[in-house]
Design a protein around this motif. Sequence first.
Motif, PDB file in Angstrom:
ATOM      1  N   ARG A 118       6.723   2.473  -2.619  1.00 35.24           N
ATOM      2  CA  ARG A 118       6.962   3.411  -3.720  1.00 35.24           C
ATOM      3  C   ARG A 118       6.148   4.698  -3.524  1.00 35.24           C
ATOM      4  NH1 ARG A 118      10.325   0.782  -3.811  1.00 35.24           N
ATOM      5  NH2 ARG A 118      11.048  -0.859  -5.191  1.00 35.24           N
ATOM      6  N   VAL A 119       4.843   4.539  -3.308  1.00 38.19           N
ATOM      7  CA  VAL A 119       3.978   5.727  -3.283  1.00 38.19           C
ATOM      8  C   VAL A 119       4.192   6.581  -2.034  1.00 38.19           C
ATOM      9  CG1 VAL A 119       2.224   4.627  -4.710  1.00 38.19           C
ATOM     10  CG2 VAL A 119       2.071   4.442  -2.222  1.00 38.19           C
TER      11      VAL A 119
ATOM     12  N   ALA B 136       2.414   1.051  -8.960  1.00 39.64           N
ATOM     13  CA  ALA B 136       2.865   2.390  -8.578  1.00 39.64           C
ATOM     14  C   ALA B 136       3.121   3.247  -9.811  1.00 39.64           C
ATOM     15  CB  ALA B 136       4.145   2.289  -7.734  1.00 39.64           C
TER      16      ALA B 136
ATOM     17  N   THR C 189       5.531  -2.551  -8.264  1.00 38.60           N
ATOM     18  CA  THR C 189       6.133  -1.371  -8.888  1.00 38.60           C
ATOM     19  C   THR C 189       5.332  -0.935 -10.104  1.00 38.60           C
ATOM     20  OG1 THR C 189       8.292  -2.219  -8.188  1.00 38.60           O
ATOM     21  CG2 THR C 189       8.294  -0.413  -9.755  1.00 38.60           C
TER      22      THR C 189
ATOM     23  N   TYR D 236       4.194  -1.642  -3.403  1.00 38.82           N
ATOM     24  CA  TYR D 236       3.399  -0.498  -3.855  1.00 38.82           C
ATOM     25  C   TYR D 236       3.456   0.642  -2.841  1.00 38.82           C
ATOM     26  CZ  TYR D 236      -0.645   2.279  -5.253  1.00 38.82           C
ATOM     27  OH  TYR D 236      -1.465   3.313  -5.624  1.00 38.82           O
TER      28      TYR D 236
END
Length: 432
Positions: A15-16, A237, A234, A12
């Motif tokens: 991704r962010v 996210a 994911t 997470y």
Amino acid sequence: MRNLGLIINREYMARVKNRTFIVMTFLSPLIFVGMILLIAYLSMLNSTDQKIIGIHDESGKFVMEFKDGEQVQFLDYSARSLDMARQEVLDNEYYGLIHISEIDAVTGKPKQIEFFGKETPGFGTVENIEKTISDKLTREQLIAKGIDVSEIDKARASVNVEIQNFSGERSSKMSNYIKMFFGGAAGYLLMMFIIIYGNMVMRSVIEEKTNRIIEIIVSSVKPFKLLLGKVLGTSLAGLTQFSIWVILGTVLLFGISSFLGIDPGSVQTPATQVVSEAAQPEINQLVIDILKLPYASLIGFFLVYFMGGYFLYSAIYAAIGAAVDSETDTQQFMFPVILPLILGIYVGFFSVVENPHGTVSTIFSIIPLTSPIVMLMRIPFGVPWWEIAVSICVLIATNFAVLWLSAKIYRVGILMYGKKPSYKELYKWLKY
């Protein structure tokens, strides 16, 4: 479970915190809203453009039948020769020229009807020309047969069918267009999110595999937990990005449109054109139908099917990423993955809209590979609770089955290098 939580958090945060993710999260609503406003603005410009069409009527019967409107103006060139009329229309850069030849003595119709223009005229323009000439000929033939046309016009009856269910709840004739729009938008958005975030999972697996990081990770974490953590991280996210898009998109759409004085509702579609021609009571009923849509159910089931569909396809994408060494090698496996999504969209737009409770629509809303899209398109039309329950249960069960199968491929594939596997080899991996 502690390792699973660490994997989810790692995926997470990776991704962010990614620069591309941050930029696209805030840039995408601007692009999307900008496109909507641009289309609305161009539509407003297009609605103010007036077409000038010349008429060369050799019969002298039809030129007065063409009436000027807000978007079209007719000029009479019947006194000139056809060549002169064509040249003058061309020199003045008018939209086109209608040429109506002399009346045939046998058929009572013009021998030839032509439209000259730089470009092919729109469907509505051609239809209007044909209707104008046809109506005039029909009235003349009725009069020739001794029929009083005025009496026929007086005898025309207007009928308005009121639609309501057996419990007395009313709806408009245009309500299906509204349900189709909301259901279709939800289904199409879901397909796009599955493809975007599914590819994100696949690229993550390929990147870790090519960097040999995966060899270190699997020494302390089981492949199934690693796969599950990637999918969950994911997906969270993706939900974060989607929530930001909805909030920013709504604020930007209303804020910018109010500032520029552009009405996004001015975009003309076949549905809105029909609505504009409807009676005021019908429009009022249409507004009521829009307000009565099950928005809570749509949003709730969108999240449920987003998670279910995303989990299902992300597991497949992760297995593909583990089986190959580069993104180029994934092409042989992508078509079977994309095909059910495309099939779901086609079934939704061609079967659900026509018959939302038919056999085809019902079956494809239960098949797990297509149910996230098809069922979302059916929900605005009203679906029995047991069908939704069956669809969700089958989707969840299929998720566990596909996750288990993908984990078996993932377990072998992440440690395989330098060889592009075939479908036969993937089947062998499932037996290990």
